[in-house]
Design a protein around this motif. Structure first.
Motif, PDB file in Angstrom:
ATOM      1  N   SER A   1      -5.549   2.217  -1.846  1.00  0.00           N
ATOM      2  CA  SER A   1      -5.063   1.055  -1.094  1.00  0.00           C
ATOM      3  C   SER A   1      -6.244   0.266  -0.546  1.00  0.00           C
ATOM      4  N   ARG A   2      -7.195   0.997   0.061  1.00  0.00           N
ATOM      5  CA  ARG A   2      -8.385   0.321   0.620  1.00  0.00           C
ATOM      6  C   ARG A   2      -9.179  -0.370  -0.473  1.00  0.00           C
TER       7      ARG A   2
ATOM      8  N   TYR B   1       0.255   2.418   4.214  1.00  0.00           N
ATOM      9  CA  TYR B   1      -1.115   2.632   4.714  1.00  0.00           C
ATOM     10  C   TYR B   1      -1.297   1.921   6.052  1.00  0.00           C
TER      11      TYR B   1
ATOM     12  N   ASP C   1     -10.888  -3.488   9.696  1.00  0.00           N
ATOM     13  CA  ASP C   1     -11.316  -3.701   8.305  1.00  0.00           C
ATOM     14  C   ASP C   1     -11.426  -5.204   8.023  1.00  0.00           C
TER      15      ASP C   1
ATOM     16  N   HIS D   1     -10.148  -4.374  -0.748  1.00  0.00           N
ATOM     17  CA  HIS D   1     -11.534  -4.857  -0.814  1.00  0.00           C
ATOM     18  C   HIS D   1     -11.796  -5.607  -2.112  1.00  0.00           C
TER      19      HIS D   1
ATOM     20  N   ASN E   1      -7.868   1.835  11.474  1.00  0.00           N
ATOM     21  CA  ASN E   1      -8.771   1.388  10.406  1.00  0.00           C
ATOM     22  C   ASN E   1      -8.446  -0.031   9.975  1.00  0.00           C
ATOM     23  N   VAL E   2      -7.145  -0.317   9.879  1.00  0.00           N
ATOM     24  CA  VAL E   2      -6.716  -1.641   9.407  1.00  0.00           C
ATOM     25  C   VAL E   2      -7.206  -2.724  10.371  1.00  0.00           C
TER      26      VAL E   2
ATOM     27  N   ASP F   1      -4.454   6.486  -0.012  1.00  0.00           N
ATOM     28  CA  ASP F   1      -5.105   5.685   1.041  1.00  0.00           C
ATOM     29  C   ASP F   1      -6.350   5.005   0.484  1.00  0.00           C
ATOM     30  N   ARG F   2      -7.142   5.814  -0.223  1.00  0.00           N
ATOM     31  CA  ARG F   2      -8.405   5.279  -0.754  1.00  0.00           C
ATOM     32  C   ARG F   2      -8.133   4.143  -1.743  1.00  0.00           C
TER      33      ARG F   2
ATOM     34  N   THR G   1       0.803  -1.224   0.000  1.00  0.00           N
ATOM     35  CA  THR G   1       0.000   0.000   0.000  1.00  0.00           C
ATOM     36  C   THR G   1       0.843   1.285   0.000  1.00  0.00           C
TER      37      THR G   1
END
Ligand code: SF4
Length: 456
Positions: free
Chosen positions: A57-58, A79, A90, A62, A86-87, A54-55, A46
């Motif tokens: 990476s997320r 990230y 998630d 997903h 957050n990690v 960041d976005r 990431t």
């Protein structure tokens, strides 16, 4: 045999670390498959440099979980370091690996699989394996040992020589993701490059988060010393330097590298703004006068060095007059290429909370001004090589207007193309360096080779 799909985001350092992880997995019997395939394990290396990174990476994490809900999805790198909260919640992420643990990816996966095998179906091993896969990046002085075993590309290898940054520019989150400056041992850098040279590598690019700091954690700059040593390696024909800060360009440094013919006269000096007041708010550790002195120093020791830069427009508080100062400075310096970024707020930085944030419209208008300038300056720079002889390191084939070209770069990073059938007839292939005569443009950024060309 387990299948692994990898996806990389971000900078050259991340790219290098991804190559090392990929090679380690292959050496340990894992089968690497394309990211779009159904895999047993997904690794996303990431990036966190902007909110958008960041976005992305997320999104990739997903996407992997959606592709195969039974797969193990591993978030690795920057990230993970800056978004631990957050990690940890998630659901798409099964395992989180910090920046200083990438070299142990195989052991970490195997420990995770072992724990998983010992647990019931309704249980999941700890994402961070009780700290095994994370270190507190902001309190480590250790450079993580990693080494490329083989050449990932035919011609050019990016070599990581340091990690971390001590600069704390007010817009940047990277020191929190990468920690403080940690330099790789000179001997380890040499061993890796000697091995790659044996495999046919001709060009190395020295990279890091802040390579100008190479050696500072051991008491003083060692960059010039390292370059001199690499210069002695048989088989390496070109040494390119990653992004440098202007203050490293002292008389001693400029004259030192100019005496080493393998060093490419191509320098990326990160400017960010051509206005002292803006530079101060950015907490950059130089002013425009020092930057210009560095550029002049390089121009004194090299013929037409390729000097490239990054500029941020619309930094908080950048007035029309400040931007005008930047424009005038950039016109005067006359870069080969500028990478223009519109300032975007990064959570957790000082600049995020600064007053007088600019609108997107204002930033876009300023960006347009600089993009027009760099197009013009780039062309003017490339024009100076038409009807000149240059060495080209040939890389890959590319198509323009239905014609296939073998393309490569000169030492000053001017892109050159030779029709592929002509290259074949001459026995020229990827990885070769040949001296060619340059003609006009194939496309906006590529000059073509031209036999017996002369200006009309
Ligand atoms: S020098 Fe500044 S911009 Fe570059 S990594 Fe360090 S803090 Fe970030």
């Amino acid at each position: 045999m387990k299948t692994v799909a990898l996806h990389n985001l971000g900078c050259k350092v991340n790219g290098y670390e991804m190559d090392v992880m990929c090679q380690k997995l292959q050496q340990n019997g894992y089968n690497i498959v394309p990211f779009d395939d159904i895999a047993d394990i997904y690794i996303i290396n990431t990036c966190t440099v902007t909110n958008i990174a960041d976005r992305k990476s997320r999104q990739m994490l997903h996407r992997a979980k959606k592709e195969n809900p039974n797969a193990i999805v591993i978030a690795v790198g920057c990230y993970v370091e800056t978004a631990k909260d957050n990690v940890s919640v998630d659901d798409a992420i099964d395992l989180a690996v910090g920046n200083n643990k990438k070299g142990q990816i195989v052991e970490i996966i195997e420990e995770f699989l072992r724990q998983k095998g010992l647990m019931g179906d309704d249980q999941k091993p700890d994402k961070t394996l009780d700290g095994m896969s994370m270190v507190d990046i902001n309190h480590t002085n250790e450079y993580e040992q990693m080494q490329l075993g083989e050449l990932p590309d035919h011609t050019r290898a990016y070599i990581k020589i340091q990690d971390g940054c001590n600069q704390f520019c007010t817009y940047c989150i990277i020191p929190f993701a990468r920690g403080r400056v940690r330099s790789r041992l000179q001997g380890d850098v040499m061993t890796e490059i000697m091995q790659l040279a044996k495999e046919g590598c001709k060009e190395v690019v020295l990279t890091g988060i802040h390579i100008g700091s190479y050696g500072l954690d051991r008491g003083g700059s060692e960059l010039l010393e390292l370059i001199k040593k690499i210069h002695m390696i048989t088989g390496i024909e070109r040494i390119r330097l990653g992004s440098l800060e202007p203050r490293i360009i002292t008389k001693e440094f400029a004259e030192g590298i100019a005496a080493l013919p393998k060093v490419c006269p191509h320098f990326h000096l990160s400017l960010q703004s051509g206005c002292d007041a803006t530079l101060k708010r950015m907490n950059r550790h130089y002013d425009c006068r020092e930057f210009e002195e560095g550029v002049n120093m390089l121009r004194r020791v090299y013929d037409r060095p390729a000097i490239t830069t990054d500029v941020i427009v619309g930094f908080p508080g950048e007035t029309e007059d400040e931007f005008k100062e930047t424009v005038e400075f950039l016109e005067r310096i006359n870069f080969y290429e500028m990478h223009v970024f519109k300032y975007s707020k990064r959570h957790g930085t000082v600049a995020e909370k600064m007053p007088d944030q600019l609108t997107e419209k204002e930033k876009a208008a300023r960006s347009d001004v600089l993009l027009e300038m760099t197009k013009r300056q780039s062309k003017a720079y490339r024009d100076t090589f038409i009807d000149q002889d240059e060495d080209v390191l040939w890389e890959d084939e590319e198509e323009t207007d239905g014609i296939s070209y073998l393309v490569g770069h000169t030492k000053r990073y001017v892109k050159v193309g030779m029709p592929a059938d002509e290259a074949k007839a001459k026995g020229i292939k990827s990885g070769d360096i040949t001296d060619v005569h340059l003609g006009d443009y194939i496309n906006v950024d590529t000059l073509r080779t031209f036999d017996n060309y002369s200006m009309m």
